[in-house]
Design an enzyme around this catalytic site. Structure first.
Site, PDB file in Angstrom:
ATOM      1  N   HIS A  64     -54.421   6.302 -32.145  1.00 28.30           N
ATOM      2  CA  HIS A  64     -54.519   6.775 -30.778  1.00 28.30           C
ATOM      3  C   HIS A  64     -54.195   8.264 -30.725  1.00 28.30           C
ATOM      4  O   HIS A  64     -54.948   9.078 -31.199  1.00 28.30           O
ATOM      5  CB  HIS A  64     -53.641   5.949 -29.862  1.00 28.30           C
ATOM      6  CG  HIS A  64     -54.091   4.525 -29.767  1.00 28.30           C
ATOM      7  ND1 HIS A  64     -54.896   4.051 -28.763  1.00 28.30           N
ATOM      8  CD2 HIS A  64     -53.883   3.487 -30.589  1.00 28.30           C
ATOM      9  CE1 HIS A  64     -55.147   2.779 -28.964  1.00 28.30           C
ATOM     10  NE2 HIS A  64     -54.545   2.405 -30.064  1.00 28.30           N
ATOM     11  N   THR A  65     -53.004   8.557 -30.183  1.00 32.13           N
ATOM     12  CA  THR A  65     -52.719   9.972 -29.954  1.00 32.13           C
ATOM     13  C   THR A  65     -52.650  10.731 -31.264  1.00 32.13           C
ATOM     14  O   THR A  65     -51.736  10.532 -32.059  1.00 32.13           O
ATOM     15  CB  THR A  65     -51.372  10.115 -29.235  1.00 32.13           C
ATOM     16  OG1 THR A  65     -51.347   9.195 -28.155  1.00 32.13           O
ATOM     17  CG2 THR A  65     -51.200  11.513 -28.717  1.00 32.13           C
ATOM     18  N   GLN A  66     -53.612  11.561 -31.511  1.00 28.13           N
ATOM     19  CA  GLN A  66     -53.578  12.396 -32.707  1.00 28.13           C
ATOM     20  C   GLN A  66     -53.210  13.819 -32.367  1.00 28.13           C
ATOM     21  O   GLN A  66     -52.704  14.549 -33.187  1.00 28.13           O
ATOM     22  CB  GLN A  66     -54.959  12.389 -33.381  1.00 28.13           C
ATOM     23  CG  GLN A  66     -55.359  11.037 -33.907  1.00 28.13           C
ATOM     24  CD  GLN A  66     -54.495  10.615 -35.072  1.00 28.13           C
ATOM     25  OE1 GLN A  66     -54.303  11.376 -36.005  1.00 28.13           O
ATOM     26  NE2 GLN A  66     -53.957   9.422 -35.016  1.00 28.13           N
TER      27      GLN A  66
END
Lengths: 247, 290
Positions: free
Chosen positions: B66-68
């Site tokens: 998800h959050t990269q």
């Protein structure tokens, strides 16, 4: 023992020949035999009052709560089987949280009352559950203003200016009808509710008065009435009763 | 709930946008009754709707990425304790990369009567955290027993949340400062996106940890008065504004005091000095510049 509903009153999924569901009516009886609960919608908020007969001298003051906040903007007072009422309050809290999570805003009073009514009604439809033996007076203050709802064990919800449930409801309702609710502030309303509950209560037995409100003064948040105001209201109520006794 | 949008997975067959199939299937090319070796295609007209099993995500097969990287971010948050309270400060900017996108973002938020939360990093994750804390506060309110989440409890809770999200490879991309009064005593804690948590008398996140903390180390005393603390914070904010490119001259200070509870100030600007000769022609002595 043959009673009125013999044979048609064993299950909530059975109608009687004259179109009644006896189990629902019996649930209503459970409410009618419980302590009186009064609610009035004043011009700036709603006041709820519960007459709690004290079962034992060993009970700590303030235990056996009958008023509960659901979220900051709504709360309920329970009449009847308090354990059943507690379950309904839990469900109301879940509904409110789910609505907030889904729509991003606080659940309005009419939506909450309809959801609770649907939930309560569910238990009047199926034979494997029994109806809740509790009725709720729900107070809410949202963009539409202050609102008071009554949700009955049958699953109906109605909006009221003022109403009462429980043992002393008949005389309480008469007293409420005498009040000019549109001119009453909640501060005055608290005193009136205390008076009504003291009047309808059977004098010999000790009882505790639980008062809760949601109004401009409580910053539109559902809370118990502050202790000093509640004490003052009880005092005034007792004084008014004594006056009536003397006159 | 909302209807699911159309799926563009090539697992559904040719003609869909998406990455190529792991096991290409020749839909429609095999005659009725003929089976591909190793695949279990139904022989009735279900071929166009057959799904490549290897394209389906089974539970626990691969980590969900998800959050990269963060998108809309806040910069530093500074915090110091002083006699009778604790103070947080930040600017009101949310940047979109280098762009100064939103200039009136309140990054210091009151959580309850005893605690303030300050956040740098991804603003959407801050909003998610605030929603979560709102739900917690409502639960506390409904319990109606006079207890609410204390700053220390909030700090411990958030450190668990951040650490667990990091372990799922899906962090909340924030550096948080939690400030409040713990049993009447000032408390200040920091939690970051990988779940590192500690508490101290003065803390800062982001650029502030490099620019402001040396000032705090020099000038901070736990028994500072509110005026001294405000002056120190303002000095640190000024330095952060001069040296951090992702900052603007618009700040807020939040304080939690034994006397006054929680208060968050209106936004204010600090006087700055740009007449230094070096700023007039900054590249005068640089190599390779004309």
């Amino acid at each position: 023992m043959s009673g009125i509903g013999t044979g048609y009153d064993l299950s909530v999924s059975t109608f009687s020949p004259d179109g009644r569901v006896f189990q629902t009516a019996y649930a209503q009886k459970a409410v009618d035999n419980g302590g009186t609960v009064v609610g009035i919608r004043c011009k700036d908020g709603v006041v709820l009052g519960v007459e709690k007969p004290v079962a034992s001298k060993m009970l700590v003051d303030g235990s056996n709560r009958h008023t509960y906040p659901i979220n900051q903007q709504s709360g309920m007072a329970v009449a009847g089987v308090s354990a059943d009422g507690r379950q309904i309050v839990n469900r109301a809290m879940q509904e409110a949280t789910q609505y907030k999570g889904f729509y991003g805003e606080v659940i309005p009073g009419y939506v909450l009352s309809e959801r609770i009514a649907s939930y309560v009604h569910l238990f009047n439809l199926y034979w494997y559950v029994r109806p809740f033996g509790a009725a709720m007076l729900m107070a809410s203050y949202d963009s539409e203003g202050p609102q008071l709802y009554l949700i009955e064990p049958g699953g109906t919800a109605h909006r009221y200016f003022g109403t009462a449930i429980g043992k002393g409801r008949q005389s309480a309702k008469t007293d409420i009808e005498k009040l000019k609710l549109t001119e009453l502030s909640c501060r005055q309303g608290v005193v009136e509710v205390a008076k009504i509950l003291h009047t309808v209560h059977d004098e010999e037995k000790p009882f505790e008065l639980e008062l809760a409100w949601i109004c401009d003064e409580s910053k539109k948040e559902f809370k118990r009435v502050p202790a000093d105001l509640a004490a003052e209201a009880e005092q005034q109520a007792k004084a008014a009763m004594d006056e009536d006794m003397d006159s | 709930m909302f209807a699911k949008g159309p799926s563009h997975s090539t697992a559904l067959g040719p003609g869909c946008a998406g990455p190529p199939l792991a096991n290409p299937q020749n839909f429609g090319q095999a005659g009725p009754g003929a089976h591909e070796h190793g695949s279990h295609q139904p022989s009735c007209g279900a071929a166009p709707f057959a799904v490549d099993a290897s394209m389906l995500r089974s539970a626990g097969s691969q980590p969900h990425k998800h959050t990269q990287s963060p998108y809309v971010t806040g910069s530093s948050v500074l915090g110091i304790t002083y006699a009778g309270g604790v103070m947080l400060a930040s600017d009101t900017l949310a940047s979109y990369g280098s762009t100064k996108r939103y200039k009136s973002v309140q990054r210091l938020v009151k959580v309850n009567e005893t605690t303030v939360l300050g956040a740098g990093g991804e603003i959407s994750d801050l909003q998610y955290i605030l929603n979560m804390l709102d739900d917690l506060s409502t639960e506390d309110y409904c319990a109606d027993d006079g207890q609410s989440l204390s700053s220390q409890e909030l700090y411990s809770y958030l450190s668990r949340v951040m650490y667990n999200r990091r372990n799922k490879m899906d962090p909340l991309w924030n550096s948080l400062l939690i400030a409040g009064l713990e049993s009447g005593k000032p408390f200040l804690g920091s939690v970051n996106m990988i779940g590192v948590a500690f508490s101290d008398d003065h803390l800062a996140t982001g650029f502030g940890s490099h620019l402001a903390r040396p000032l705090f180390r020099k000038k901070h005393r736990p028994d500072m008065s509110e005026e001294e603390a405000t002056a120190l914070i303002r000095e640190a904010l000024e330095v952060c504004y001069y040296r951090d490119k992702q900052s603007i001259n618009k700040f807020q200070i939040a304080k939690v005091t034994t006397a006054g509870g929680v208060s968050i100030s209106d936004a204010f600007a600090l006087p700055t000095k740009w007449e230094y000769q070096a700023f007039v022609d900054p590249t005068r002595d640089a190599v390779g510049v004309w």
